[in-house]
Design an enzyme around this catalytic site. Structure first.
Site, mmCIF file in Angstrom:
data_model
loop_
_atom_site.group_PDB
_atom_site.id
_atom_site.type_symbol
_atom_site.label_atom_id
_atom_site.label_comp_id
_atom_site.label_asym_id
_atom_site.label_seq_id
_atom_site.Cartn_x
_atom_site.Cartn_y
_atom_site.Cartn_z
ATOM 1 N N GLY A 388 -44.828 -9.228 5.014
ATOM 2 C CA GLY A 388 -44.999 -8.098 4.110
ATOM 3 C C GLY A 388 -45.118 -6.791 4.858
ATOM 4 N N PRO A 389 -45.129 -5.699 4.148
ATOM 5 C CA PRO A 389 -45.226 -4.379 4.777
ATOM 6 C C PRO A 389 -46.563 -4.207 5.502
ATOM 7 C CG PRO A 389 -44.562 -4.206 2.468
ATOM 8 C CD PRO A 389 -45.011 -5.608 2.676
ATOM 9 N N PRO A 390 -46.643 -3.230 6.399
ATOM 10 C CA PRO A 390 -47.926 -2.974 7.086
ATOM 11 C C PRO A 390 -49.012 -2.569 6.101
ATOM 12 C CG PRO A 390 -46.099 -1.845 8.179
ATOM 13 C CD PRO A 390 -45.560 -2.364 6.895
ATOM 14 N N GLY A 391 -50.241 -2.993 6.399
ATOM 15 C CA GLY A 391 -51.385 -2.564 5.606
ATOM 16 C C GLY A 391 -51.605 -3.331 4.329
ATOM 17 N N THR A 392 -50.948 -4.494 4.160
ATOM 18 C CA THR A 392 -51.127 -5.267 2.926
ATOM 19 C C THR A 392 -52.167 -6.370 3.072
ATOM 20 O OG1 THR A 392 -49.166 -6.558 3.576
ATOM 21 C CG2 THR A 392 -48.853 -4.784 1.972
ATOM 22 N N GLY A 393 -52.853 -6.444 4.213
ATOM 23 C CA GLY A 393 -53.979 -7.370 4.341
ATOM 24 C C GLY A 393 -53.646 -8.700 4.963
ATOM 25 N N LYS A 394 -52.576 -8.804 5.749
ATOM 26 C CA LYS A 394 -52.183 -10.093 6.320
ATOM 27 C C LYS A 394 -53.200 -10.581 7.345
ATOM 28 C CE LYS A 394 -48.224 -8.414 7.667
ATOM 29 N NZ LYS A 394 -48.329 -7.063 7.081
ATOM 30 N N THR A 395 -53.536 -9.731 8.308
ATOM 31 C CA THR A 395 -54.464 -10.152 9.359
ATOM 32 C C THR A 395 -55.874 -10.344 8.809
ATOM 33 O OG1 THR A 395 -53.153 -8.916 10.981
ATOM 34 C CG2 THR A 395 -55.379 -9.554 11.622
ATOM 35 N N SER A 711 -27.172 -3.780 -3.493
ATOM 36 C CA SER A 711 -27.838 -3.779 -4.799
ATOM 37 C C SER A 711 -27.519 -2.550 -5.641
ATOM 38 C CB SER A 711 -29.360 -3.888 -4.615
ATOM 39 O OG SER A 711 -29.856 -2.781 -3.905
ATOM 40 N N LYS A 754 -38.919 -2.830 -7.123
ATOM 41 C CA LYS A 754 -38.013 -1.926 -7.828
ATOM 42 C C LYS A 754 -38.501 -1.634 -9.247
ATOM 43 C CE LYS A 754 -33.976 -3.403 -5.157
ATOM 44 N NZ LYS A 754 -32.695 -4.116 -5.172
#
EC number: 3.4.21.53
Length: 819
Positions: A388-395, A711, A754
């Site tokens: 996912g994009p940076p800052g989405t809480g993965k770590t 797209s 989108k």
């Protein structure tokens, strides 16, 4: 060896010395050339490159070319000398005058043939000569020369320089073992200053360039001055070497003394029944290895290395290598584990408390705990990949999972790793060898079953040092990571009890073989409502605590947070949102410390005062229905965006011009859309001949931003049809989907982002491919209530929704070309 052998060796030595003496006597019998009435003489010459011969000096030379041999033979037929020529390093190679102006008149003895086919001869320097003219070049050099005039008068200054030279040379001989004592004795008996300078120059280890420089110095005083300077520099180096050797000898003597004292101490301790420190250390390692309950293969390897260590003296070079290896064996967790908390409800509460949303990732962990609680016969630890994009809480989600399960959490960042040895370790044959980062991190974890997070797996590199992603294949394969092989350990290490979680921003750069081993869980960007809830629950309390104003009751209104989200951040995650909240609170902290008034309730109107002018401006939806314009939906790493597509028809020759920094895939979509339009011209009431007389200009605004992907295919087709038919497009409709030449609408990615982008700017209808209808489950229900989602299969279904009927005022967008 018997006496006969001694006599035989003595005879050989006498023969050798006799041969050398005989060859030397031959040199003195060679005559010098007589001078003509002008003081010149003409004779053969040879070129010497590797040796410079000085007057009175005898030296062997090697003859590498045939011309030199021919010149010497010609001179020997008349029992005369030859001239030694030397290259001038500063002259061009093709210059006729590429030799030094000063040469040497030398006597050459018999030519000897060596084993390699080369020739050698013994030569004696006679006198310096000045090269007047090169008379002949082929087949050998013949030169016209004149002896140099080196007349001088003995003065007190010259006498003092000679005495200085002898003293300096004596000290150099005493310090340099390569200079024989006879050289100094010979120098004492030389009364000629020029001869003395040449003799010392011959004895010293000088470069060819220095010897050539001395050769060109005619006056004896000049040569003595240069030789004295060389002797002083050489003496300084020799004295420094002597000082260093004395220090080394002192250190060696001290080491020997310490060795003997230690041996004596060891003998005394043995008599007293006590062990020395080395023996105590060895015994301590043996006890640790015995107490660890190591796997059989590891225990055998550790025992072998310990036995090698016992046989080595404490100061041996290998001691440090073996000791470090045994330290790694002893300190790695081989059997230590933590007990998992298998209470599903407890884990669920912890994850909900620490994180908002992220349903897929939470469900997968709860499923794993549920399976563990049922105690299956064979259990594979999950290999998850949070994308996912940076800052989405993965770590941070990985840390929460470890906390909920009761496992130790360790993290390894793979960003920029390019060396395979970073994963697998180095062989112990290398100096400074260490295990790879996997084993290092396991040692840091202290247990055999931590939660191991591999961050930024999509940013691994590859170069001449190997492919780290290939080394990770074994680590992340549940079928083989129970016997992970590290080059340093040389024994298998069990990683099957580890929960591996990897993170990435995109899957595109992960090799397919590695991606196949991962269970991918996508982290979509947060919508604005989710960001507001995350800010209130997590970000604001944390920043209040970090800024020290958590007791002041400062609050943010929803309008203030919305303003920060829309005008001061542009991201899919919440990292920059937290940063901007922190900026506001730091300014309030400053006001507080300055004893000034500060607001307890942060409103939207106060945001500009704290954060300054608006930083981001979102693309706005079209305000009116126009022909030749349609709204596409795009996906970026920071979430979804709307993307207007504009078409203009000009007089021309049937060309299609595409601008706006469009990628190759998007250009092909535009070509396909135009081809579809031409194929449907009759159905759309468009004159087919018009295409040969017009140019079509397709533009996507924000030209500085690269755009690509298929797209936007149906959007481009809609804009083209709107421009050619004069039918205005519905500005409240956005669309996404790939188009084929037959007008079929194919599925695309990023539907959730989108649709959220369309909702954010207030659009009411979104057209998507029918096969993407499954993706609507991921869209929040409030969004689905506000936005009508229309799945389609073909362009014929798109046009009635996206375009109005033609009006008298908007029949075409064809323009006359002003040029």
């Amino acid at each position: 060896m018997n006496n006969d052998d001694w006599y035989h060796n003595d005879d050989e030595h006498d023969d050798l010395m006799g041969n050398i003496h005989q060859r030397t006597e031959e040199l003195y019998r060679i005559l010098s050339w007589e001078l003509d009435e002008d003081g010149f003489f003409t004779c053969p010459a040879i070129v010497l490159e590797d040796v410079v011969v000085f007057p009175h000096m005898i030296s062997p030379v090697f003859l590498s070319d045939e011309a030199s041999t021919l010149a010497i033979e010609a001179a020997q037929e008349e029992n005369r000398t030859v001239i030694a020529l030397y290259f001038d390093d500063d002259a061009p190679e093709d210059s006729r005058e590429r030799f030094l102006s000063i040469g040497m008149d030398i006597a050459v003895g018999r030519i000897l043939t060596l084993l390699g086919g080369e020739h050698s001869a013994l030569v004696q320097g006679r006198r310096r000569v000045e090269i007047a003219e090169i008379v002949q070049i082929e087949p050998y050099y013949i030169v016209k020369v004149r002896p140099v005039n080196d007349s001088y008068r003995i003065t007190r200054h010259l006498t003092a320089m000679m005495r200085t030279s002898r003293n300096l040379f004596e000290r150099c001989v005493s310090l340099n073992e390569n200079l024989p004592e006879e050289a100094h004795l010979f120098s004492i008996n030389i009364s000629d200053p020029g001869w003395l300078a040449d003799m010392i120059a011959t004895s010293l280890p000088l470069t060819i360039e220095t010897r050539k420089h001395l050769l060109r110095l005619i006056h004896p005083a000049d040569r003595l001055k240069a030789v004295n300077q060389i002797l002083a520099e050489e003496l300084e180096v020799l004295e420094l070497e002597d000082e260093i050797q004395a220090q080394v000898k002192t250190e060696v003597d001290r080491s020997h003394r310490e060795y003997y004292l230690r041996e004596q101490m060891k003998a005394i301790q043995m008599e007293l029944g006590e062990d020395d420190l080395w023996s105590q250390e060895i015994r301590g390692l043996a006890e640790k290895i015995q107490a660890l309950n190591l796997p059989e293969a590891v225990s055998a390897q550790a025992t072998r290395e310990l036995q090698r260590l016992q046989q080595l003296p404490p100061l041996a070079p290998e001691v440090g290598i073996i000791r470090t290896y045994l330290d790694w064996i002893v300190e790695l967790p081989w059997t230590e584990t933590t007990e998992d908390n298998l209470d599903v409800l407890h884990v669920s509460r912890v994850l909900e408390k620490n994180h908002y949303g992220l349903k897929m990732a939470k469900d997968r962990i709860l499923e794993y705990i549920a399976v563990r609680s049922l105690k299956p016969k064979r259990l594979h630890q999950p290999i998850l990949c949070f994308v996912g994009p940076p800052g989405t809480g993965k770590t941070s989600l990985g840390k929460s999972i470890a906390s909920a399960l009761g496992r130790n959490f360790v993290r390894l960042s793979l960003g920029g790793v390019r060396d395979e040895a970073e994963i697998r370790g180095h062989r112990r044959t290398y100096i400074g060898a260490m295990p790879g980062r996997i084993i290092q991190t396991m040692r840091r974890s202290g247990t055999l079953n931590p939660l191991f997070m591999l961050d930024e797996i999509d940013k691994l590199g590859t170069d001449f040092r190997g492919d780290p992603s290939s080394a990770l294949l074994e680590v992340l394969d549940p079928e083989q990571n129970d016997a992970f092989s590290d080059h340093y350990l040389e024994v298998d290490y069990d990683l099957s009890n580890v929960i591996f979680i990897t993170t990435a921003n995109t899957l595109g750069t992960i090799p397919p073989a590695l991606l196949d081993r991962l269970e991918v869980i996508e982290f979509s960007g947060y919508i604005e409502d989710e960001k507001i809830k995350i800010a209130k629950r997590f970000l604001i309390p944390r920043q209040l605590e970090e800024t020290g104003i958590d007791e002041e009751g400062v609050q943010f209104s929803e309008q203030a947070l919305m303003k920060i989200i829309r005008e001061y951040t542009f991201e899919a995650g919440v990292r920059n949102l937290e940063r901007e909240v922190g900026r506001v609170l730091r300014k309030i902290a400053r006001l507080k410390t300055e004893k000034k008034r500060f607001p307890k309730k942060i409103t939207a109107s106060a945001i500009r005062r704290f954060l300054g002018p608006q930083q981001f401006f979102e693309t706005e939806a079209e305000g009116d229905d126009e022909a030749g314009v349609a709204t596409a939906l795009a996906w970026t790493e920071n979430g979804g965006e709307i993307m207007p597509v504009e078409v203009l028809i000009l007089d021309g020759k049937g060309n299609l011009q595409i601008t706006g920094q469009i990628g190759e895939v998007m250009q092909e979509s535009a070509q396909a859309a135009l081809s579809y339009l031409k194929s449907r011209a009759e159905y759309l009431n468009i004159d087919g001949e018009i295409f040969e007389n017009i140019d079509v200009h397709l533009h996507v605004p924000e030209g500085a931003i690269p755009k690509d992907g298929p797209s936007a295919g149906i959007t481009i087709a809609t804009a083209l049809i709107s421009a050619f038919t004069g039918r205005p497009s519905n500005h409240m409709v956005a669309m996404t989907g790939e188009i084929t030449l037959r007008g079929r609408v194919l599925p695309v990615g990023g539907i959730r982002e989108k649709v959220l982008a369309a909702h954010r700017v207030g659009l009411k209808k979104v057209i998507i491919p029918e096969k993407n209808a499954k993706d609507l489950e991921d869209i929040p229900k409030p969004v689905l209530k506000d936005v009508e989602i229309i799945p389609v299969k073909h362009m014929d279904e798109v046009l009635p929704i996206a375009l109005h009927e033609a009006t008298p005022n908007l029949k075409t967008t064809r323009r006359k070309n002003s040029g």
